[in-house]
Design an enzyme around this catalytic site. Sequence first.
Site, PDB file in Angstrom:
ATOM      1  N   SER A 659      34.650 -12.988  -6.777  1.00 59.82           N
ATOM      2  CA  SER A 659      35.883 -13.528  -6.212  1.00 59.82           C
ATOM      3  C   SER A 659      36.900 -12.436  -5.882  1.00 59.82           C
ATOM      4  O   SER A 659      37.921 -12.725  -5.267  1.00 59.82           O
ATOM      5  CB  SER A 659      36.515 -14.541  -7.178  1.00 59.82           C
ATOM      6  OG  SER A 659      36.876 -13.906  -8.391  1.00 59.82           O
ATOM      7  N   LYS A 702      44.563 -19.067 -10.451  1.00 58.06           N
ATOM      8  CA  LYS A 702      44.818 -17.726  -9.910  1.00 58.06           C
ATOM      9  C   LYS A 702      46.169 -17.662  -9.207  1.00 58.06           C
ATOM     10  O   LYS A 702      46.926 -16.698  -9.378  1.00 58.06           O
ATOM     11  CB  LYS A 702      43.687 -17.339  -8.961  1.00 58.06           C
ATOM     12  CG  LYS A 702      42.368 -17.090  -9.672  1.00 58.06           C
ATOM     13  CD  LYS A 702      41.242 -16.781  -8.716  1.00 58.06           C
ATOM     14  CE  LYS A 702      39.950 -16.495  -9.478  1.00 58.06           C
ATOM     15  NZ  LYS A 702      38.801 -16.248  -8.602  1.00 58.06           N
TER      16      LYS A 702
END
EC number: 3.4.21.53
Length: 811
Positions: A659, A702
């Site tokens: 990611s 996030k």
Amino acid sequence: MIKPTELLPPLALETRQLHHACDPAQFGFQTTAELEALSELIGQTRATEAVRFGAGIRREGYNIFVLGPAGVGKRSMVGQFLAKKAEAEPKSSDWCYLNNFAQPHKPRAIRLPSGKGLELQQQMAQLVDYLRSAIPALFESEEYRAKAGAIQDEFTKRQESAFKELGEDAVKQQIVLLRTPGGFAFAPTQNQEVITPDEYEKLPQEEKDRIRQVIAELQERLEKILSHVPQWMKERGEQIKQLNRQTTRAVVTHVMDEQRTRFSDLPEIRTYLDLVQQDMIENADDFRNEEESANLSGLMVVTRKTFHRYQVNVLVSNGEHGGAPIVSEDNPTYSNLIGRVEHIAQLGALVTDFTLIKPGALHRANGGYLLLDVRKVLLQPFAWDALKRALQAREIRIESLGQMYSLVSTVSLEPEPMPLDVKIVLFGDRLFYYLLQQYDPDFSELFKVAADFEDRIERSAETHLLYARLIATLCAKEKLLPLDSGAVARVIEHSARLVGDAQRLSTHMRSIADLLQEADFWAREAGLAVATASNVQQAIDAQIRRQDRLRTQLQDAILRDTLLIDTQGAVVGQINGLSVLELGDFAFAQPTRITATTRLGQGEMINIEREVKLSGAIHSKGVLILSSFLAARYARNQPLSLTASLVFEQSYGQVEGDSASLAELCVLLSNLANAAVRQSLAVTGSVNQLGQVQAIGAVNEKIEGFFDICAARGLTGEQGVLIPGTNVKHLMLRRDVVAAAENGQFHIYAVDHVDQAMTILTGVPAGEAGADGQYPMESINRRVAARVAGLSALRKAFAHPSEEKKMDRSH
């Protein structure tokens, strides 16, 4: 392929895209108390059909494995379904162990109609109690004493007659038969008086010889008589025993006939009663002399006979419960599954009999359903093999592990195996199912039905109402305060957040039930009669608060500049990536500084984490993709003459996942183009060899992780996060993040290509290649291409002549 027109830098996402709210106005109820309860779990149609099929088909091997994450309600749903199904099924049979009079170490297993096992046990206990008083009384009767006396008199007369005849014959020859404490003896007489030894010595020698000869003949006759005495005693004993049998038979036959009439429709019981009658008649003395003694270390120990051999060991009885049995075994050890034979200490030794056979879960569930946790079964030594062996043989064989592996030499029993007809339902995670499928060849033959539970369902207006009914059901079950429509809407929003998808809802019933119970607590604390959305939010905040110690410490380390994270300014070759930490059920994200350096080299991409073995395989794959992208875009017709290094700064643990590959590619391009990256932005996303941005997980955490740092330092209106465009549908951000975005203080950008990301991060257009393959002047891609070409030329200038030829050929 992404078209050039699609690579324009996107605008920040609109507020409505950041949080897909649930509107309470869509509900036609005030509180959940008005709603009808659900009869089954929502969104589990596939699993329900599988359970219905597996429970209904009665074929060998069609046992059920219920797979799915813990907490989705697998056990409750399966338990409720089986309970309804079992009610309509016939009762399972009773199973008993009876004494095997021919081979006591091999008890007999007998199957009886439901309830008959306990009835037989009670009748046999009453019968023995009756006989223990009736038989001794019968032997004390005048009739028995007269008959026994007649037999004794006959024996006495026969014995006395023989000795009398011998005595009379001796007297005729002036010899007398004497009875002494040491036995019988002969002595000479004179004038019917026994002569003394002195007088005997004075007799003529002829007389002495006669006396000796006569006594020898008489002694021979005496010995013959004495040799017949044991036979006479044996005959007397047989007659007494026969009398005892006749006497016992009279009372035993009477009570046994009553039992035979009671169990006339069960031939096996009638046969058993015949054997019991025969044994009682043969061992009538046991009822007359109930006490027996044993000498133990010089002490006389008196015990009472318990007549165990006439007892009935009812192993399983379902007479009190209707329908087929449903058994859930929480501790599936070897003996708890297949049963065991217990021992008791008696006179310093371990002894056992058939009454000490104890049932296992397979016995109790025989004819019904057995529910097991596969993890617990696999953790118990020998339990899994024992379960498979029973299912394959379709019988339950009670065997001691000590005897099987010759660990002990204690004499034990060999109970007759019982036929097995049971449906096994195993519960476990998907990991166990697939591992057993792969490594246990027997598994697929024994568990042919997989009931796979969903951990999420589609979110729609219809499922919103179903979810509301589910909440109402949980509230009624747990006796919680009802929720108003606003609270229901907040629970639904939180459910979508749990699965990290705005278009899906969680089916993790444990999490929802916990949230409802905690909201109920806060509502009662406030003295409310109905739980509201604020109570639900308070419960959510409290759950996070209890687990966020480490998150707070890490954020504090960033705010105190212990962990270096910039949220303003612009730096070349430095970017804010986002990493997620999972601690049990709690996950949070924090920004991580990623830096890149480039220099002259031979196309190497150095992943410093990989070099020190802190990089997982997926992360290493992501870094190699970057090398592929650079070579394919900027060095198609020339060697990639650079060496690049990538590192997660101040990261000392394992790095896994791809990611951060978008951030890593952007920071590499920043270094090559000498273009400063805005530190007010953070980046998350995966990238492929074509530069396309791919979806990642935990996108909400996030974004919020970077937002918390920015908010603590003060929002400037320039901060934000770049996410993949394919993750927009997953956004369920906190209300404070949404509010900041609505006020223009924080921005979320959705990008589909690395060029879009670079344009936003640097403020410089990435640039599209023209027909001649050249990028626009001063574009990011033009700068990178120029840098790569310059490194290639520099390498050629430094190259050895032989290497220079190779480089020319590579063109």
